[in-house]
Design a protein around this motif. Sequence first.
Motif, PDB file in Angstrom:
ATOM      1  N   HIS A   2      85.150  29.168  75.848  1.00 50.68           N
ATOM      2  CA  HIS A   2      85.541  30.129  74.820  1.00 50.68           C
ATOM      3  C   HIS A   2      86.176  29.409  73.629  1.00 50.68           C
ATOM      4  CE1 HIS A   2      84.648  33.302  77.560  1.00 50.68           C
ATOM      5  NE2 HIS A   2      85.684  33.098  78.351  1.00 50.68           N
ATOM      6  N   PRO A   3      85.613  29.507  72.422  1.00 54.86           N
ATOM      7  CA  PRO A   3      86.250  28.914  71.237  1.00 54.86           C
ATOM      8  C   PRO A   3      87.245  29.869  70.603  1.00 54.86           C
ATOM      9  CG  PRO A   3      84.121  29.818  70.628  1.00 54.86           C
ATOM     10  CD  PRO A   3      84.272  30.060  72.112  1.00 54.86           C
ATOM     11  N   ASN A   4      88.130  29.323  69.773  1.00 56.20           N
ATOM     12  CA  ASN A   4      89.055  30.115  68.944  1.00 56.20           C
ATOM     13  C   ASN A   4      89.982  31.018  69.757  1.00 56.20           C
ATOM     14  OD1 ASN A   4      87.822  29.247  66.356  1.00 56.20           O
ATOM     15  ND2 ASN A   4      86.066  30.443  67.098  1.00 56.20           N
ATOM     16  N   ARG A   5      90.447  30.521  70.898  1.00 58.03           N
ATOM     17  CA  ARG A   5      91.282  31.363  71.750  1.00 58.03           C
ATOM     18  C   ARG A   5      92.737  30.914  71.840  1.00 58.03           C
ATOM     19  NH1 ARG A   5      88.407  34.673  75.201  1.00 58.03           N
ATOM     20  NH2 ARG A   5      86.422  35.222  74.221  1.00 58.03           N
ATOM     21  N   ALA A   6      93.114  29.812  71.200  1.00 59.12           N
ATOM     22  CA  ALA A   6      94.485  29.306  71.299  1.00 59.12           C
ATOM     23  C   ALA A   6      95.156  29.293  69.934  1.00 59.12           C
ATOM     24  CB  ALA A   6      94.492  27.894  71.892  1.00 59.12           C
ATOM     25  N   ILE A   7      96.372  29.855  69.882  1.00 57.47           N
ATOM     26  CA  ILE A   7      97.139  29.872  68.630  1.00 57.47           C
ATOM     27  C   ILE A   7      98.572  29.435  68.914  1.00 57.47           C
ATOM     28  CG2 ILE A   7      97.842  31.198  66.624  1.00 57.47           C
ATOM     29  CD1 ILE A   7      95.771  33.291  67.302  1.00 57.47           C
ATOM     30  N   GLY A   8      99.038  28.446  68.174  1.00 56.74           N
ATOM     31  CA  GLY A   8     100.421  28.002  68.271  1.00 56.74           C
ATOM     32  C   GLY A   8     101.219  28.487  67.077  1.00 56.74           C
ATOM     33  N   PHE A   9     102.349  29.129  67.331  1.00 66.68           N
ATOM     34  CA  PHE A   9     103.247  29.608  66.285  1.00 66.68           C
ATOM     35  C   PHE A   9     104.479  28.709  66.225  1.00 66.68           C
ATOM     36  CE2 PHE A   9     100.650  33.233  67.056  1.00 66.68           C
ATOM     37  CZ  PHE A   9     100.789  34.134  66.001  1.00 66.68           C
ATOM     38  N   ASP A  10     104.831  28.285  65.020  1.00 62.32           N
ATOM     39  CA  ASP A  10     106.014  27.429  64.892  1.00 62.32           C
ATOM     40  C   ASP A  10     106.348  27.270  63.409  1.00 62.32           C
ATOM     41  OD1 ASP A  10     107.310  25.355  67.162  1.00 62.32           O
ATOM     42  OD2 ASP A  10     107.746  24.820  65.090  1.00 62.32           O
ATOM     43  N   ALA A  11     107.563  26.769  63.148  1.00 62.32           N
ATOM     44  CA  ALA A  11     107.929  26.373  61.786  1.00 62.32           C
ATOM     45  C   ALA A  11     107.291  25.025  61.452  1.00 62.32           C
ATOM     46  CB  ALA A  11     109.444  26.279  61.648  1.00 62.32           C
ATOM     47  N   PHE A  12     106.901  24.286  62.497  1.00 63.04           N
ATOM     48  CA  PHE A  12     106.277  22.968  62.355  1.00 63.04           C
ATOM     49  C   PHE A  12     107.128  22.021  61.506  1.00 63.04           C
ATOM     50  CE2 PHE A  12     102.618  25.664  63.444  1.00 63.04           C
ATOM     51  CZ  PHE A  12     102.191  24.981  64.575  1.00 63.04           C
ATOM     52  N   LYS A  13     108.393  22.013  61.825  1.00 63.79           N
ATOM     53  CA  LYS A  13     109.354  21.129  61.170  1.00 63.79           C
ATOM     54  C   LYS A  13     110.076  20.364  62.274  1.00 63.79           C
ATOM     55  CE  LYS A  13     113.258  21.403  57.935  1.00 63.79           C
ATOM     56  NZ  LYS A  13     114.099  22.356  57.157  1.00 63.79           N
ATOM     57  N   ALA A  14     109.995  19.050  62.257  1.00 65.64           N
ATOM     58  CA  ALA A  14     110.445  18.240  63.389  1.00 65.64           C
ATOM     59  C   ALA A  14     111.872  18.536  63.806  1.00 65.64           C
ATOM     60  CB  ALA A  14     110.289  16.755  63.072  1.00 65.64           C
ATOM     61  N   GLY A  15     112.765  18.709  62.841  1.00 65.95           N
ATOM     62  CA  GLY A  15     114.171  18.920  63.160  1.00 65.95           C
ATOM     63  C   GLY A  15     114.633  20.342  62.975  1.00 65.95           C
ATOM     64  N   PHE A  16     113.711  21.304  63.070  1.00 70.65           N
ATOM     65  CA  PHE A  16     114.076  22.715  62.882  1.00 70.65           C
ATOM     66  C   PHE A  16     115.132  23.141  63.889  1.00 70.65           C
ATOM     67  CE2 PHE A  16     113.325  27.322  63.453  1.00 70.65           C
ATOM     68  CZ  PHE A  16     113.527  27.742  62.146  1.00 70.65           C
ATOM     69  N   ILE A  17     115.036  22.624  65.107  1.00 70.73           N
ATOM     70  CA  ILE A  17     116.033  22.899  66.138  1.00 70.73           C
ATOM     71  C   ILE A  17     116.757  21.597  66.487  1.00 70.73           C
ATOM     72  CG2 ILE A  17     116.439  23.671  68.493  1.00 70.73           C
ATOM     73  CD1 ILE A  17     115.596  25.904  66.636  1.00 70.73           C
ATOM     74  N   GLY A  18     118.023  21.528  66.116  1.00 69.47           N
ATOM     75  CA  GLY A  18     118.903  20.443  66.533  1.00 69.47           C
ATOM     76  C   GLY A  18     118.317  19.058  66.433  1.00 69.47           C
ATOM     77  N   SER A  19     118.327  18.368  67.573  1.00 67.66           N
ATOM     78  CA  SER A  19     117.932  16.955  67.611  1.00 67.66           C
ATOM     79  C   SER A  19     116.484  16.756  68.058  1.00 67.66           C
ATOM     80  CB  SER A  19     118.866  16.193  68.564  1.00 67.66           C
ATOM     81  OG  SER A  19     118.796  16.737  69.873  1.00 67.66           O
ATOM     82  N   ASN A  20     115.652  17.761  67.909  1.00 68.34           N
ATOM     83  CA  ASN A  20     114.267  17.633  68.376  1.00 68.34           C
ATOM     84  C   ASN A  20     113.525  16.463  67.743  1.00 68.34           C
ATOM     85  OD1 ASN A  20     114.296  19.663  70.226  1.00 68.34           O
ATOM     86  ND2 ASN A  20     113.012  21.083  69.076  1.00 68.34           N
TER      87      ASN A  20
END
Length: 332
Positions: free
Chosen positions: A113-131
């Motif tokens: 099945h194509p086009n079935r996965a979606i990732g949601f995020d701010a996509f900013k390395a340090g958006f949360i603490g020390s990530n």
Amino acid sequence: VSQSTAHDLNCGASVALDPNALGPLDPSWPGTKWLQMVHGTPDRAWKSFFDASMLQLGSLDREGKQLATMSTYACCFNYAAGASVTDGLLVEFGTWAGGSMRCFAAGIQQTGHPNRAIGFDAFKAGFIGSNAAKLRGTRWWDPKKTDYEMKELDLLPIYNFNVQDVYPTVRAQRVNFREHREVDSKLSGTTVDVFITDAAKSAAPLAQDIGAVAPYLRPGSILVFADFFFTNTVDSPPAVNQVLFVFGQLVSSGMLRLLGLTGSYGYFLLMRGVSRDSVSRLMHQWEKKAKIGAVCKNATVASIKAMSSLLPETPKRYSDKIIPKLRRACRQ
């Protein structure tokens, strides 16, 4: 409750419910397919998917270099979740650099099945603490950059690099998934077979994440809580404790059933359709009744019983850290 370990697979200390423990399940449910896959079935050798390559998939990128991930140990069950997608989508909130999505998406790829996965995020390395520091040791860490520059690093190209080689049609959404309008603009008209939140670490955010995707879930959907047994919050006060909320409210109400666990991950089966309002009501009810000693104690007992039913030989992570902390939660 019957239990069955997955030690014969390359799943580390992963454990899953016996497929017969819940009685007859709709064979079209993603949760049913997940149970069949992690245990293997006579007609399909699912276990052949869980070989030595699973460890490599969850720890190394396409060129054999260290993957930016925090959940290599969960790749086996995550792959099975992806491979359980049928007519709907797999949606991950808090997908970060795509380390866990790589395993989920690889599972979807084998379904065709194509086009079935979606990732949601701010996509900013340090958006949360020390990530941002978790990129150390990977191709993406640049010692010449300041801490601020690394925290501002755009993760979207990294996400695509980490996932597209195993699932070329993976998608990403740079939106605030806690805003319902943002989620609706991306999911309208769809069904979600597998939902993952790798962002929630306490009860209210977990309810908020489930509520955001609630209109798109269906009976039989798989819900994956990646930070369910986050050690820093397992002993938090009852009203905000996500473990007690899930077992004391969502499971006890018949909405969810525990499917399995590995490390900090909890895998659950959605037993009935839900709405945003119903999830919100359950959260508000829990905030009120969690203060009652007997209610909190019952939720603790239910949590420990559910884990023990899957863990005939409880790994030290749970016996030494998780269960003692849960027992302390009601004393606050």
